[in-house]
Motif scaffolding. Structure first.
Motif, PDB file in Angstrom:
ATOM      1  N   PRO A   1     -53.747  -4.633 -70.835  1.00  0.00           N
ATOM      2  CA  PRO A   1     -52.512  -4.520 -70.085  1.00  0.00           C
ATOM      3  C   PRO A   1     -51.840  -5.832 -69.769  1.00  0.00           C
ATOM      4  O   PRO A   1     -50.662  -5.884 -69.506  1.00  0.00           O
ATOM      5  CB  PRO A   1     -52.956  -3.837 -68.784  1.00  0.00           C
ATOM      6  CG  PRO A   1     -54.382  -4.233 -68.627  1.00  0.00           C
ATOM      7  CD  PRO A   1     -54.936  -4.319 -70.006  1.00  0.00           C
ATOM      8  N   SER A   2     -52.602  -6.947 -69.768  1.00  0.00           N
ATOM      9  CA  SER A   2     -52.003  -8.209 -69.352  1.00  0.00           C
ATOM     10  C   SER A   2     -51.222  -8.829 -70.466  1.00  0.00           C
ATOM     11  O   SER A   2     -51.424  -8.569 -71.634  1.00  0.00           O
ATOM     12  CB  SER A   2     -53.090  -9.175 -68.891  1.00  0.00           C
ATOM     13  OG  SER A   2     -52.542 -10.447 -68.618  1.00  0.00           O
ATOM     14  N   SER A   3     -50.295  -9.695 -70.139  1.00  0.00           N
ATOM     15  CA  SER A   3     -49.477 -10.368 -71.137  1.00  0.00           C
ATOM     16  C   SER A   3     -50.185 -11.552 -71.741  1.00  0.00           C
ATOM     17  O   SER A   3     -49.758 -12.117 -72.732  1.00  0.00           O
ATOM     18  CB  SER A   3     -48.148 -10.833 -70.517  1.00  0.00           C
ATOM     19  OG  SER A   3     -48.415 -11.715 -69.449  1.00  0.00           O
ATOM     20  N   SER A   4     -51.279 -12.029 -71.137  1.00  0.00           N
ATOM     21  CA  SER A   4     -51.988 -13.192 -71.669  1.00  0.00           C
ATOM     22  C   SER A   4     -53.084 -12.755 -72.603  1.00  0.00           C
ATOM     23  O   SER A   4     -53.738 -11.747 -72.415  1.00  0.00           O
ATOM     24  CB  SER A   4     -52.601 -14.012 -70.520  1.00  0.00           C
ATOM     25  OG  SER A   4     -53.571 -13.259 -69.855  1.00  0.00           O
ATOM     26  N   SER A   5     -53.340 -13.576 -73.621  1.00  0.00           N
ATOM     27  CA  SER A   5     -54.331 -13.201 -74.626  1.00  0.00           C
ATOM     28  C   SER A   5     -55.739 -13.226 -74.059  1.00  0.00           C
ATOM     29  O   SER A   5     -56.605 -12.490 -74.505  1.00  0.00           O
ATOM     30  CB  SER A   5     -54.231 -14.149 -75.827  1.00  0.00           C
ATOM     31  OG  SER A   5     -54.468 -15.485 -75.415  1.00  0.00           O
TER      32      SER A   5
ATOM     33  N   GLU B   1     -45.391   1.845 -72.483  1.00  0.00           N
ATOM     34  CA  GLU B   1     -45.330   1.368 -73.872  1.00  0.00           C
ATOM     35  C   GLU B   1     -46.175   2.248 -74.787  1.00  0.00           C
ATOM     36  O   GLU B   1     -45.756   2.607 -75.888  1.00  0.00           O
ATOM     37  CB  GLU B   1     -45.821  -0.084 -73.942  1.00  0.00           C
ATOM     38  CG  GLU B   1     -44.787  -1.116 -73.579  1.00  0.00           C
ATOM     39  CD  GLU B   1     -43.675  -1.198 -74.617  1.00  0.00           C
ATOM     40  OE1 GLU B   1     -43.964  -1.355 -75.806  1.00  0.00           O
ATOM     41  OE2 GLU B   1     -42.501  -1.077 -74.224  1.00  0.00           O
ATOM     42  N   ALA B   2     -47.385   2.573 -74.326  1.00  0.00           N
ATOM     43  CA  ALA B   2     -48.286   3.409 -75.131  1.00  0.00           C
ATOM     44  C   ALA B   2     -47.694   4.796 -75.344  1.00  0.00           C
ATOM     45  O   ALA B   2     -47.697   5.324 -76.469  1.00  0.00           O
ATOM     46  CB  ALA B   2     -49.652   3.504 -74.460  1.00  0.00           C
TER      47      ALA B   2
ATOM     48  N   LYS C   1     -45.276  -7.274 -78.078  1.00  0.00           N
ATOM     49  CA  LYS C   1     -44.693  -7.572 -76.767  1.00  0.00           C
ATOM     50  C   LYS C   1     -43.208  -7.877 -76.876  1.00  0.00           C
ATOM     51  O   LYS C   1     -42.430  -7.562 -75.984  1.00  0.00           O
ATOM     52  CB  LYS C   1     -45.424  -8.752 -76.127  1.00  0.00           C
ATOM     53  CG  LYS C   1     -46.877  -8.476 -75.815  1.00  0.00           C
ATOM     54  CD  LYS C   1     -47.589  -9.754 -75.414  1.00  0.00           C
ATOM     55  CE  LYS C   1     -49.094  -9.527 -75.334  1.00  0.00           C
ATOM     56  NZ  LYS C   1     -49.819 -10.804 -75.231  1.00  0.00           N
ATOM     57  N   THR C   2     -42.831  -8.505 -77.963  1.00  0.00           N
ATOM     58  CA  THR C   2     -41.414  -8.856 -78.148  1.00  0.00           C
ATOM     59  C   THR C   2     -40.608  -7.713 -78.765  1.00  0.00           C
ATOM     60  O   THR C   2     -39.395  -7.836 -78.935  1.00  0.00           O
ATOM     61  CB  THR C   2     -41.298 -10.093 -79.058  1.00  0.00           C
ATOM     62  OG1 THR C   2     -41.889  -9.790 -80.337  1.00  0.00           O
ATOM     63  CG2 THR C   2     -42.001 -11.289 -78.449  1.00  0.00           C
ATOM     64  N   GLY C   3     -41.294  -6.622 -79.126  1.00  0.00           N
ATOM     65  CA  GLY C   3     -40.603  -5.477 -79.719  1.00  0.00           C
ATOM     66  C   GLY C   3     -40.379  -5.603 -81.207  1.00  0.00           C
ATOM     67  O   GLY C   3     -39.711  -4.756 -81.810  1.00  0.00           O
ATOM     68  N   MET C   4     -40.949  -6.650 -81.832  1.00  0.00           N
ATOM     69  CA  MET C   4     -40.702  -6.866 -83.259  1.00  0.00           C
ATOM     70  C   MET C   4     -41.302  -5.751 -84.110  1.00  0.00           C
ATOM     71  O   MET C   4     -40.684  -5.313 -85.087  1.00  0.00           O
ATOM     72  CB  MET C   4     -41.267  -8.219 -83.685  1.00  0.00           C
ATOM     73  CG  MET C   4     -40.966  -8.584 -85.132  1.00  0.00           C
ATOM     74  SD  MET C   4     -39.196  -8.707 -85.479  1.00  0.00           S
ATOM     75  CE  MET C   4     -38.847 -10.328 -84.817  1.00  0.00           C
TER      76      MET C   4
END
Length: 600
Positions: free
Chosen positions: A207-211, A234-235, A171-174
């Motif tokens: 798709p959600s940002s929460s785990s 993103e995919a 999510k952070t692009g790391m």
């Protein structure tokens, strides 16, 4: 031996003590001494003592960085943090290793510019190496036994899947940054691993940002739980990047599969014209490498038209990055130029490359890696046009610039060395050509692996040098391996397979194996015609070799017919009269006309 090691340790300890007494405990030279002492303990596997020394080094450098005399200490702190992280990794503590490496990364990100004592290349290398260290620690934590047990336990208890440590990296692009770092260093396999990891996390996390929302993604599909548009983008972007990297590793069919998967996802959402254009470039590159020049040419032209239309529609806008100001636009022009050069459309290729170079110089600068790659493509065009001195001058500049940027070993450096070798070969400087080809081979073998098609290309060049030196048996052994690699990588109808068969047939003729040589030429001719049509210098080379085969069989009329066909094709494509293929064909045809040394 143990007494000698003990004596060395005592000497080093005494040296540190004397420095502290003379300079004070917070001096940069004392930090260096502690660092060397830490290195000594590390080599002797005394990790506790090693860490104490490195932490003391870190303390001093952090103290100095806060003072006016510590201008250049930030990079040294980053290096020390990475060194400590590597020790923790070595002793199996991935969490502490990750903490140190992320601390180093955060420091680099906060720096506005490199210190006066550090060059941009050194700073970039430090940045990429730090990201690579983070990636290594990431896998250590991710694959640790406790993490595996946690994941397994959650699944058995039907509890919501809790993301493991650092799973938020995607999510952070790391993960993208780590992949880019590996790709920049030529480690394309590792770059692919991190993007595949990201793709798996996209499937798992949903798709959600929460785990907690990941529990709803029970099918593990990118299409589960009505993924958001951002999730789809993103995919698709990850699949596109995987396709690009697969091209680098020589897995061209896999690259096309990734691009097709990305296209299927993109069909579900409305994509911008520039995004579609970038997708065309990536697929065009893959089809070019697969030898499908007609589709590749169409893809690049479509991308160029999209950039032009976007530029026209945004001409009244003040925003940058539109159409012709987009950094991807010259990539489309460069790709088109490469296809045109392969088809011997030299005038068109020159225009495409020139336009790409002018844009890259304006947007990226003269010495940017992408600008240098375009200059390399232009140099290859000059080699095809037989402007050898002009090409060599340009290649010398490119090689020096690439070594300054990438170091002496890098895939881009290998590409330039191969082209330098081609210039030497065309000049008849066989020993110099062989030296450059061998340097290129060892570099590509290291970065890409022995089964990579680019390794096959340089091996083919080496085989041709041996054939010109009348070492035909050695050339045949190499060409057998070249054909194996190329047939495993490409479909049967690829122009490089036709080239390999032609070279193999040439050596077989020299060894008197006419039946086997004729089959090579026939198969090569069929493949070449299917790829480039009825007229092309590759076909001319086959005709010239067929002429020599019939000359050896004393079938003079047939030999003369094939040689004339070859020369007519060379002339139609305006090959330079000094080109070795043209010279040899004319010489053989001249001997036929004068009936000199015919049955040889």
């Amino acid at each position: 031996n143990e007494n000698k090691k003990r004596s060395t340790l005592i000497t080093m300890l005494e040296s540190v003590q004397k420095q502290e007494e003379k300079l004070g405990s917070d001096h940069s030279d004392v930090a260096v001494s502690y660092e060397r002492l830490g290195d000594y303990y590390y080599k002797r596997l005394q990790y506790d003592s090693c860490l104490k020394c490195y932490f003391e080094t870190l303390r001093i450098r952090q103290l100095l960085s806060n003072s006016s005399s510590g201008t250049g200490e930030i990079e040294e702190i980053v290096k020390t943090l990475n060194t400590i992280g590597k020790v923790y990794y070595k002793i199996g503590n991935g969490t502490l290793a990750m903490d140190r490496h992320r601390e180093a990364y955060d420091l680099l990100c906060k720096m506005a510019s490199p210190s006066p004592t550090t060059s941009k290349k050194e700073r970039d290398d430090l940045y990429f190496q730090t990201l690579i260290c983070i990636g290594r620690a990431y896998y250590r934590v991710r694959n640790s036994l406790c993490s595996v047990r946690q994941s397994y336990s959650n699944r058995n208890n039907s509890e919501p899947i809790q993301l493991l440590p650092y799973n938020d990296f995607y999510k952070t692009g790391m993960l993208d940054k780590i992949s880019e770092a590996h790709a920049n260093c030529g480690s394309y396999g590792m770059a692919i691993s991190f993007l595949e990891e990201k793709l798996q996390l996209l499937k798992t996390a949903g798709p959600s940002s929460s785990s907690s929302s990941a529990a709803s993604a029970t099918s593990g599909s990118l299409n589960s739980s009505k993924p958001s548009r951002h999730h789809h983008k993103e995919a698709a972007a990850t699949l596109r990047n995987l396709g690009f990297l697969c091209c680098k590793t020589g897995c061209y069919l896999e690259a096309l599969e990734y691009h097709d998967l990305a296209y299927d996802i993109e069909q579900k959402i409305v994509m911008s014209a520039l995004h579609i254009a970038s997708a065309r470039i990536l697929k065009g590159s893959a089809t070019y490498l697969m030898g499908d020049y007609s589709i590749s040419k169409m893809m690049f032209k479509e991308a160029i038209q999209m950039f032009v239309r976007s530029s026209l529609s945004s001409s009244n806008s003040s925003g940058g990055g539109h159409g012709k100001d987009n950094a991807l636009y010259p990539l489309a022009l460069r790709g088109l130029g490469a296809v045109q050069r392969e088809l011997y459309e030299f005038v068109s290729a020159d225009k495409s490359f020139d336009q790409a170079l002018r844009i890259e110089r304006r947007l990226l600068g003269v010495n940017h890696p992408e600008t240098l790659l375009t200059r390399l493509e232009i140099a290859k065009l000059w080699v095809c046009e037989f402007h050898l001195d002009k090409a060599m001058k340009e290649l010398t500049f490119i090689l020096e610039a690439q070594i300054r940027i990438h170091g002496k070993k890098h895939p881009n450096v290998a590409d330039t060395l191969e082209t330098v070798g081609n210039v030497h070969a065309l000049k008849g400087e066989l020993s110099l050509a062989l030296d450059k080809f061998e340097q290129c081979f060892f570099m590509r073998e290291f970065f890409l692996g022995i089964g990579h098609p680019q390794v096959a290309t340089v091996l083919h060049n080496i085989a041709n040098i041996h054939a010109r030196d009348a070492k035909h048996e050695k050339a045949l052994r190499i060409l057998t391996n070249v054909l194996l690699i190329r047939k495993e990588t490409f479909s049967e109808d690829h122009i490089d397979i036709a080239r390999s068969l032609t070279s193999k047939g040439h050596s077989l003729v020299a060894l008197g194996q006419m039946k086997e040589a004729l089959k090579c030429f026939s198969d090569g001719h069929r493949i070449a015609r299917s790829v480039v049509g009825g007229s092309h210098p590759v076909l001319a080379n086959i005709h010239a070799n067929m002429g020599r085969l019939h000359l050896h069989k004393c079938e003079y009329d047939t030999a003369q017919r094939y040689l004339r066909e070859a020369l007519e094709t060379y002339e139609a494509f305006e090959l330079n009269d000094s080109h070795p293929d043209v010279v040899q064909a004319k010489d053989t045809l001249g001997r036929l006309a004068n009936q000199e040394l015919l049955c040889v």
